[in-house]
Design a protein around this motif. Structure first.
Motif, PDB file in Angstrom:
ATOM      1  N   GLY A   1      39.750  46.190  36.720  1.00  0.00           N
ATOM      2  CA  GLY A   1      38.629  46.507  35.848  1.00  0.00           C
ATOM      3  C   GLY A   1      37.992  45.312  35.178  1.00  0.00           C
ATOM      4  N   ASP A   2      38.404  44.102  35.530  1.00  0.00           N
ATOM      5  CA  ASP A   2      37.845  42.914  34.880  1.00  0.00           C
ATOM      6  C   ASP A   2      36.349  42.789  35.167  1.00  0.00           C
ATOM      7  OD1 ASP A   2      40.370  42.400  34.038  1.00  0.00           O
ATOM      8  OD2 ASP A   2      40.780  40.797  35.485  1.00  0.00           O
ATOM      9  N   SER A   3      35.596  42.443  34.151  1.00  0.00           N
ATOM     10  CA  SER A   3      34.137  42.343  34.307  1.00  0.00           C
ATOM     11  C   SER A   3      33.683  40.920  34.596  1.00  0.00           C
ATOM     12  CB  SER A   3      33.440  42.859  33.050  1.00  0.00           C
ATOM     13  OG  SER A   3      33.837  42.090  31.915  1.00  0.00           O
ATOM     14  N   HIS A   4      34.630  39.957  34.629  1.00  0.00           N
ATOM     15  CA  HIS A   4      34.277  38.564  34.926  1.00  0.00           C
ATOM     16  C   HIS A   4      35.372  37.939  35.790  1.00  0.00           C
ATOM     17  CE1 HIS A   4      32.594  34.557  34.465  1.00  0.00           C
ATOM     18  NE2 HIS A   4      33.817  34.125  34.214  1.00  0.00           N
ATOM     19  N   ARG A   5      34.955  37.125  36.762  1.00  0.00           N
ATOM     20  CA  ARG A   5      35.902  36.419  37.617  1.00  0.00           C
ATOM     21  C   ARG A   5      35.487  34.960  37.750  1.00  0.00           C
ATOM     22  NH1 ARG A   5      37.555  41.061  37.797  1.00  0.00           N
ATOM     23  NH2 ARG A   5      38.819  42.049  39.411  1.00  0.00           N
ATOM     24  N   ASN A   6      36.471  34.068  37.720  1.00  0.00           N
ATOM     25  CA  ASN A   6      36.268  32.674  38.110  1.00  0.00           C
ATOM     26  C   ASN A   6      36.795  32.531  39.534  1.00  0.00           C
ATOM     27  OD1 ASN A   6      35.235  31.601  35.577  1.00  0.00           O
ATOM     28  ND2 ASN A   6      37.295  31.951  34.763  1.00  0.00           N
ATOM     29  N   LEU A   7      35.908  32.206  40.453  1.00  0.00           N
ATOM     30  CA  LEU A   7      36.223  32.167  41.883  1.00  0.00           C
ATOM     31  C   LEU A   7      36.039  30.750  42.402  1.00  0.00           C
ATOM     32  CD1 LEU A   7      36.585  33.434  44.774  1.00  0.00           C
ATOM     33  CD2 LEU A   7      34.152  34.043  44.662  1.00  0.00           C
ATOM     34  N   SER A   8      37.014  30.252  43.179  1.00  0.00           N
ATOM     35  CA  SER A   8      36.880  28.923  43.773  1.00  0.00           C
ATOM     36  C   SER A   8      37.129  28.985  45.272  1.00  0.00           C
ATOM     37  CB  SER A   8      37.854  27.936  43.130  1.00  0.00           C
ATOM     38  OG  SER A   8      37.652  26.628  43.658  1.00  0.00           O
ATOM     39  N   ASP A   9      36.442  28.092  45.988  1.00  0.00           N
ATOM     40  CA  ASP A   9      36.498  28.070  47.452  1.00  0.00           C
ATOM     41  C   ASP A   9      36.617  26.614  47.914  1.00  0.00           C
ATOM     42  OD1 ASP A   9      36.168  28.428  50.160  1.00  0.00           O
ATOM     43  OD2 ASP A   9      34.325  29.593  50.025  1.00  0.00           O
ATOM     44  N   PRO A  10      37.841  26.038  47.901  1.00  0.00           N
ATOM     45  CA  PRO A  10      38.021  24.668  48.394  1.00  0.00           C
ATOM     46  C   PRO A  10      37.837  24.613  49.913  1.00  0.00           C
ATOM     47  CG  PRO A  10      39.851  25.354  46.969  1.00  0.00           C
ATOM     48  CD  PRO A  10      39.089  26.589  47.344  1.00  0.00           C
ATOM     49  N   GLY A  11      36.986  23.711  50.383  1.00  0.00           N
ATOM     50  CA  GLY A  11      36.655  23.691  51.807  1.00  0.00           C
ATOM     51  C   GLY A  11      35.724  24.834  52.136  1.00  0.00           C
ATOM     52  N   CYS A  12      34.688  25.005  51.311  1.00  0.00           N
ATOM     53  CA  CYS A  12      33.885  26.235  51.330  1.00  0.00           C
ATOM     54  C   CYS A  12      32.976  26.380  52.535  1.00  0.00           C
ATOM     55  CB  CYS A  12      33.061  26.323  50.057  1.00  0.00           C
ATOM     56  SG  CYS A  12      31.904  24.950  49.807  1.00  0.00           S
ATOM     57  N   GLY A  13      32.620  25.284  53.207  1.00  0.00           N
ATOM     58  CA  GLY A  13      31.709  25.393  54.341  1.00  0.00           C
ATOM     59  C   GLY A  13      30.374  25.981  53.915  1.00  0.00           C
ATOM     60  N   THR A  14      29.917  26.993  54.636  1.00  0.00           N
ATOM     61  CA  THR A  14      28.654  27.656  54.311  1.00  0.00           C
ATOM     62  C   THR A  14      28.823  28.753  53.278  1.00  0.00           C
ATOM     63  OG1 THR A  14      28.955  29.165  56.178  1.00  0.00           O
ATOM     64  CG2 THR A  14      27.680  27.156  56.592  1.00  0.00           C
ATOM     65  N   GLY A  15      30.065  29.023  52.879  1.00  0.00           N
ATOM     66  CA  GLY A  15      30.319  29.982  51.812  1.00  0.00           C
ATOM     67  C   GLY A  15      30.765  31.358  52.253  1.00  0.00           C
ATOM     68  N   ILE A  16      31.157  31.504  53.519  1.00  0.00           N
ATOM     69  CA  ILE A  16      31.393  32.856  54.018  1.00  0.00           C
ATOM     70  C   ILE A  16      32.590  33.538  53.352  1.00  0.00           C
ATOM     71  CG2 ILE A  16      32.857  32.195  56.003  1.00  0.00           C
ATOM     72  CD1 ILE A  16      30.993  34.359  57.515  1.00  0.00           C
ATOM     73  N   LEU A  17      33.660  32.803  53.041  1.00  0.00           N
ATOM     74  CA  LEU A  17      34.822  33.433  52.413  1.00  0.00           C
ATOM     75  C   LEU A  17      34.506  33.876  50.990  1.00  0.00           C
ATOM     76  CD1 LEU A  17      37.810  31.205  53.587  1.00  0.00           C
ATOM     77  CD2 LEU A  17      37.406  33.600  54.173  1.00  0.00           C
ATOM     78  N   SER A  18      33.922  33.003  50.195  1.00  0.00           N
ATOM     79  CA  SER A  18      33.643  33.356  48.804  1.00  0.00           C
ATOM     80  C   SER A  18      32.535  34.392  48.697  1.00  0.00           C
ATOM     81  CB  SER A  18      33.299  32.108  47.989  1.00  0.00           C
ATOM     82  OG  SER A  18      32.404  31.268  48.671  1.00  0.00           O
ATOM     83  N   ILE A  19      31.541  34.334  49.566  1.00  0.00           N
ATOM     84  CA  ILE A  19      30.489  35.354  49.556  1.00  0.00           C
ATOM     85  C   ILE A  19      31.076  36.718  49.914  1.00  0.00           C
ATOM     86  CG2 ILE A  19      28.442  36.184  50.778  1.00  0.00           C
ATOM     87  CD1 ILE A  19      27.593  34.069  48.924  1.00  0.00           C
ATOM     88  N   ALA A  20      31.984  36.756  50.896  1.00  0.00           N
ATOM     89  CA  ALA A  20      32.602  38.025  51.289  1.00  0.00           C
ATOM     90  C   ALA A  20      33.388  38.633  50.133  1.00  0.00           C
ATOM     91  CB  ALA A  20      33.505  37.814  52.498  1.00  0.00           C
TER      92      ALA A  20
END
Length: 274
Positions: free
Chosen positions: A66-85
């Protein structure tokens, strides 16, 4: 821990969402850069572009809360597909404000990463801030001392780390070895640093080669995992052919827990930073 052997049965795809077109464009960007990256370049950098099916599956393993905020990190993010998903999955369930931090040494990809998050903000109903930096490993000292770029420790980290060896005389190897975690290659180093940066009770969603699961070579890395995390899911792929140029890997979704909850079974370990 759950072991999923068949993606189509264990993780059925969701109904079409507002983010499907965005994910498809990010995948197209990944395919473009994969085609324009030589085999020699990939060997030098250890670069791997994550297929969209694998990104969706990894995101599906994330437990909603139920958290309304997240801090998300993507080391080696490339084009962003993992973090966007992952961000798309969060937004499909509830409006969640996000602070996203990406790292990638391939500066060719920066424009695509930034454009993807601009489009995400246009679709999303919740605030989203993103920032992009270059080399994740350059921040190893700060991470191990409890800080990194003055950013809050992420509650979610996702990564498909580079696959290449780490020289034993390198500064990074010496640093991690001095902390009691001698790592033999880059994917281990990325995973250790991500785990050390991750907030307590946070979630690490990682794609790792299954080579770490056996042998003396990875013994210290496995011990660190056993002491640091709780693995909730392991997905073992039967063939590398279904993911194109991506190495045969296991998807794992570990969760930070307390030492008292560490289990002894290798295939159901819950890991905790001590």
């Amino acid at each position: 821990m759950q072991l999923a052997m068949d993606f189509t049965e264990a993780f059925p795809t969701s109904a079409k969402s507002n983010f499907d077109d965005l994910l498809s464009r990010v995948q197209s960007n990944s395919e473009h850069w994969s085609e324009h990256t030589s085999a020699a370049q990939r060997r030098r950098s250890g670069q791997v572009f994550t297929p969209i099916a694998m990104a969706r599956q990894l995101a599906a393993l994330y437990p909603m809360s139920g958290d309304s905020h997240r801090n998300l990190s993507d080391p080696g993010c490339g084009t962003g597909i993992l973090s966007i998903a992952i961000a798309a999955r969060l937004q499909e369930r509830q409006d969640t404000s996000l602070n996203v931090v990406g790292f990638d040494t391939d500066t060719r990809l920066a424009s695509d990463w930034l454009s993807a998050w601009d489009e995400f903000r246009d679709i999303s109903n919740a605030p989203c801030r993103d920032s992009l930096f270059q080399c994740f490993l350059q921040h190893a000292d700060d991470i191990l001392s409890g800080t990194c770029l003055g950013k809050p420790r992420p509650s979610i980290i996702t990564l498909n780390p580079p696959y290449k060896k780490l020289a034993r005389n390198s500064n990074l190897w010496k640093l991690l070895n001095s902390k009691g975690v001698p790592v033999p290659n880059m994917y281990c180093a990325f995973t250790v640093l991500a785990g050390e940066w991750l907030a307590d009770d946070g979630d690490l969603l990682a794609i790792l080669p299954r080579s770490f699961a056996s042998g003396v070579y990875f013994k210290s890395f496995r011990q660190w995992i056993r002491n640091a995390f709780s693995v909730e899911h392991v997905v073992l792929y039967r063939s590398r052919s279904c993911f194109g140029q991506c190495y045969t890997r296991e998807c794992t979704r570990p969760t930070k827990k307390t030492p008292s909850n560490v289990a002894s079974s290798y295939h159901s370990f819950r890991y905790t930073n001590r």
